[in-house]
Design a protein around this motif. Structure first.
Motif, PDB file in Angstrom:
ATOM      1  N   PRO A  64       0.835  -1.207   0.000  1.00 19.45           N
ATOM      2  CA  PRO A  64       0.000   0.000   0.000  1.00 19.45           C
ATOM      3  C   PRO A  64       0.871   1.259   0.000  1.00 19.45           C
ATOM      4  O   PRO A  64       2.025   1.226   0.425  1.00 19.45           O
ATOM      5  CB  PRO A  64      -0.787  -0.095   1.305  1.00 19.45           C
ATOM      6  N   ARG A  65       0.297   2.358  -0.463  1.00 20.56           N
ATOM      7  CA  ARG A  65       1.007   3.638  -0.437  1.00 20.56           C
ATOM      8  C   ARG A  65       1.372   4.007   1.002  1.00 20.56           C
ATOM      9  O   ARG A  65       0.573   3.827   1.920  1.00 20.56           O
ATOM     10  CB  ARG A  65       0.110   4.755  -0.983  1.00 20.56           C
ATOM     11  N   THR A  66       2.560   4.556   1.179  1.00 13.37           N
ATOM     12  CA  THR A  66       2.987   5.023   2.499  1.00 13.37           C
ATOM     13  C   THR A  66       2.434   6.423   2.746  1.00 13.37           C
ATOM     14  O   THR A  66       1.950   7.085   1.825  1.00 13.37           O
ATOM     15  CB  THR A  66       4.522   5.067   2.584  1.00 13.37           C
ATOM     16  N   ASP A  67       2.528   6.904   3.979  1.00 16.82           N
ATOM     17  CA  ASP A  67       2.085   8.262   4.300  1.00 16.82           C
ATOM     18  C   ASP A  67       2.865   9.289   3.483  1.00 16.82           C
ATOM     19  O   ASP A  67       2.306  10.276   3.008  1.00 16.82           O
ATOM     20  CB  ASP A  67       2.250   8.561   5.794  1.00 16.82           C
ATOM     21  N   GLU A  69       4.187   8.861   0.511  1.00 22.78           N
ATOM     22  CA  GLU A  69       3.664   8.823  -0.855  1.00 22.78           C
ATOM     23  C   GLU A  69       2.345   9.576  -0.953  1.00 22.78           C
ATOM     24  O   GLU A  69       2.121  10.322  -1.904  1.00 22.78           O
ATOM     25  CB  GLU A  69       3.443   7.378  -1.311  1.00 22.78           C
ATOM     26  N   ASN A  70       1.469   9.357   0.018  1.00 20.34           N
ATOM     27  CA  ASN A  70       0.174  10.049  -0.004  1.00 20.34           C
ATOM     28  C   ASN A  70       0.353  11.559  -0.001  1.00 20.34           C
ATOM     29  O   ASN A  70      -0.365  12.273  -0.703  1.00 20.34           O
ATOM     30  CB  ASN A  70      -0.695   9.602   1.173  1.00 20.34           C
ATOM     31  N   ARG A  71       1.330  12.054   0.748  1.00 16.15           N
ATOM     32  CA  ARG A  71       1.587  13.500   0.776  1.00 16.15           C
ATOM     33  C   ARG A  71       2.246  13.970  -0.519  1.00 16.15           C
ATOM     34  O   ARG A  71       1.840  14.957  -1.109  1.00 16.15           O
ATOM     35  CB  ARG A  71       2.486  13.859   1.968  1.00 16.15           C
ATOM     36  N   LYS A  72       3.279  13.259  -0.964  1.00 17.58           N
ATOM     37  CA  LYS A  72       4.061  13.672  -2.130  1.00 17.58           C
ATOM     38  C   LYS A  72       3.268  13.534  -3.431  1.00 17.58           C
ATOM     39  O   LYS A  72       3.453  14.314  -4.359  1.00 17.58           O
ATOM     40  CB  LYS A  72       5.338  12.828  -2.201  1.00 17.58           C
ATOM     41  N   LEU A  73       2.383  12.554  -3.491  1.00 20.68           N
ATOM     42  CA  LEU A  73       1.640  12.266  -4.722  1.00 20.68           C
ATOM     43  C   LEU A  73       0.164  12.660  -4.622  1.00 20.68           C
ATOM     44  O   LEU A  73      -0.660  12.155  -5.370  1.00 20.68           O
ATOM     45  CB  LEU A  73       1.761  10.774  -5.057  1.00 20.68           C
ATOM     46  N   ALA A  74      -0.158  13.551  -3.723  1.00 23.76           N
ATOM     47  CA  ALA A  74      -1.552  13.924  -3.462  1.00 23.76           C
ATOM     48  C   ALA A  74      -2.287  14.407  -4.709  1.00 23.76           C
ATOM     49  O   ALA A  74      -3.471  14.136  -4.874  1.00 23.76           O
ATOM     50  CB  ALA A  74      -1.613  14.993  -2.375  1.00 23.76           C
ATOM     51  N   LYS A  75      -1.602  15.080  -5.606  1.00 17.70           N
ATOM     52  CA  LYS A  75      -2.251  15.621  -6.811  1.00 17.70           C
ATOM     53  C   LYS A  75      -2.041  14.741  -8.036  1.00 17.70           C
ATOM     54  O   LYS A  75      -2.424  15.113  -9.138  1.00 17.70           O
ATOM     55  CB  LYS A  75      -1.729  17.032  -7.089  1.00 17.70           C
ATOM     56  N   ALA A  78      -4.081   7.899  -8.686  1.00 18.62           N
ATOM     57  CA  ALA A  78      -3.940   6.869  -7.650  1.00 18.62           C
ATOM     58  C   ALA A  78      -2.960   5.764  -8.040  1.00 18.62           C
ATOM     59  O   ALA A  78      -2.437   5.068  -7.178  1.00 18.62           O
ATOM     60  CB  ALA A  78      -5.301   6.267  -7.322  1.00 18.62           C
ATOM     61  N   ASN A  79      -2.706   5.604  -9.335  1.00 17.72           N
ATOM     62  CA  ASN A  79      -1.802   4.536  -9.768  1.00 17.72           C
ATOM     63  C   ASN A  79      -0.347   5.012  -9.895  1.00 17.72           C
ATOM     64  O   ASN A  79       0.496   4.292 -10.404  1.00 17.72           O
ATOM     65  CB  ASN A  79      -2.272   3.913 -11.080  1.00 17.72           C
ATOM     66  N   TYR A  80      -0.026   6.210  -9.404  1.00 18.92           N
ATOM     67  CA  TYR A  80       1.347   6.688  -9.351  1.00 18.92           C
ATOM     68  C   TYR A  80       1.940   6.270  -8.012  1.00 18.92           C
ATOM     69  O   TYR A  80       1.279   6.354  -6.976  1.00 18.92           O
ATOM     70  CB  TYR A  80       1.414   8.205  -9.496  1.00 18.92           C
ATOM     71  N   ARG A  81       3.180   5.817  -8.061  1.00 17.44           N
ATOM     72  CA  ARG A  81       3.886   5.381  -6.848  1.00 17.44           C
ATOM     73  C   ARG A  81       5.303   5.915  -6.850  1.00 17.44           C
ATOM     74  O   ARG A  81       5.847   6.251  -7.894  1.00 17.44           O
ATOM     75  CB  ARG A  81       3.966   3.844  -6.792  1.00 17.44           C
ATOM     76  N   LEU A  82       5.917   5.955  -5.677  1.00 17.37           N
ATOM     77  CA  LEU A  82       7.340   6.205  -5.562  1.00 17.37           C
ATOM     78  C   LEU A  82       8.001   4.831  -5.540  1.00 17.37           C
ATOM     79  O   LEU A  82       7.688   3.997  -4.689  1.00 17.37           O
ATOM     80  CB  LEU A  82       7.667   6.979  -4.284  1.00 17.37           C
ATOM     81  N   ALA A  83       8.893   4.591  -6.483  1.00 14.64           N
ATOM     82  CA  ALA A  83       9.512   3.271  -6.609  1.00 14.64           C
ATOM     83  C   ALA A  83      10.254   2.868  -5.341  1.00 14.64           C
ATOM     84  O   ALA A  83      10.245   1.699  -4.963  1.00 14.64           O
ATOM     85  CB  ALA A  83      10.450   3.244  -7.814  1.00 14.64           C
ATOM     86  N   CYS A  84      10.854   3.835  -4.646  1.00 15.30           N
ATOM     87  CA  CYS A  84      11.626   3.508  -3.438  1.00 15.30           C
ATOM     88  C   CYS A  84      10.742   3.067  -2.283  1.00 15.30           C
ATOM     89  O   CYS A  84      11.223   2.438  -1.343  1.00 15.30           O
ATOM     90  CB  CYS A  84      12.501   4.684  -3.025  1.00 15.30           C
ATOM     91  N   GLN A  85       9.465   3.378  -2.336  1.00 12.05           N
ATOM     92  CA  GLN A  85       8.536   3.041  -1.262  1.00 12.05           C
ATOM     93  C   GLN A  85       7.669   1.832  -1.605  1.00 12.05           C
ATOM     94  O   GLN A  85       6.830   1.429  -0.810  1.00 12.05           O
ATOM     95  CB  GLN A  85       7.620   4.233  -0.966  1.00 12.05           C
ATOM     96  N   THR A  86       7.866   1.262  -2.785  1.00  9.21           N
ATOM     97  CA  THR A  86       6.988   0.212  -3.296  1.00  9.21           C
ATOM     98  C   THR A  86       7.636  -1.160  -3.194  1.00  9.21           C
ATOM     99  O   THR A  86       8.724  -1.383  -3.713  1.00  9.21           O
ATOM    100  CB  THR A  86       6.626   0.507  -4.771  1.00  9.21           C
TER     101      THR A  86
END
Length: 98
Positions: A64-67, A69-75, A78-86
């Motif tokens: 699941p998305r981390t906190d 990621e939720n802040r950094k990718l808020a805009k 939903a299918n965008y992720r940070l590879a380092c957190q995935t």
């Protein structure tokens, strides 16, 4: 074992369950950074937000998305992720540098 297909690169890699997406991309010479990201990335510590990827398929097979990621990718979609957190737990298809 799981598989990750990088669409733009037309490359599929095999990874262990729970493998970090960024680490495996870098190990397999898959360029996930834009020019700016190459200069300013944090090296996978989850601090810069430069390793953005788009998950084309298999979102359910990722952690699941981390906190952060939720802040950094808020805009972002939903299918965008940070590879380092995935973490990869199954088959996924990834678009780099969306």
């Amino acid at each position: 074992m799981s598989a990750v297909k990088f669409i733009k690169e037309n490359k599929e890699i095999i990874v262990a369950q729970g493998a970090n997406l960024r680490e495996k991309a870098v190990q397999n010479q898959i360029d996930i950074y834009t020019f700016k990201g190459k200069l300013m990335n944090c090296g996978g510590y989850g601090q810069c937000g430069m390793c953005v990827v788009e998950i084309a398929e298999g979102m359910e097979n990722l952690s699941p998305r981390t906190d952060f990621e939720n802040r950094k990718l808020a805009k972002k979609p939903a299918n965008y992720r940070l590879a380092c957190q995935t973490l990869v737990n199954g088959i996924a298809c990834v678009n780099t540098k969306p």
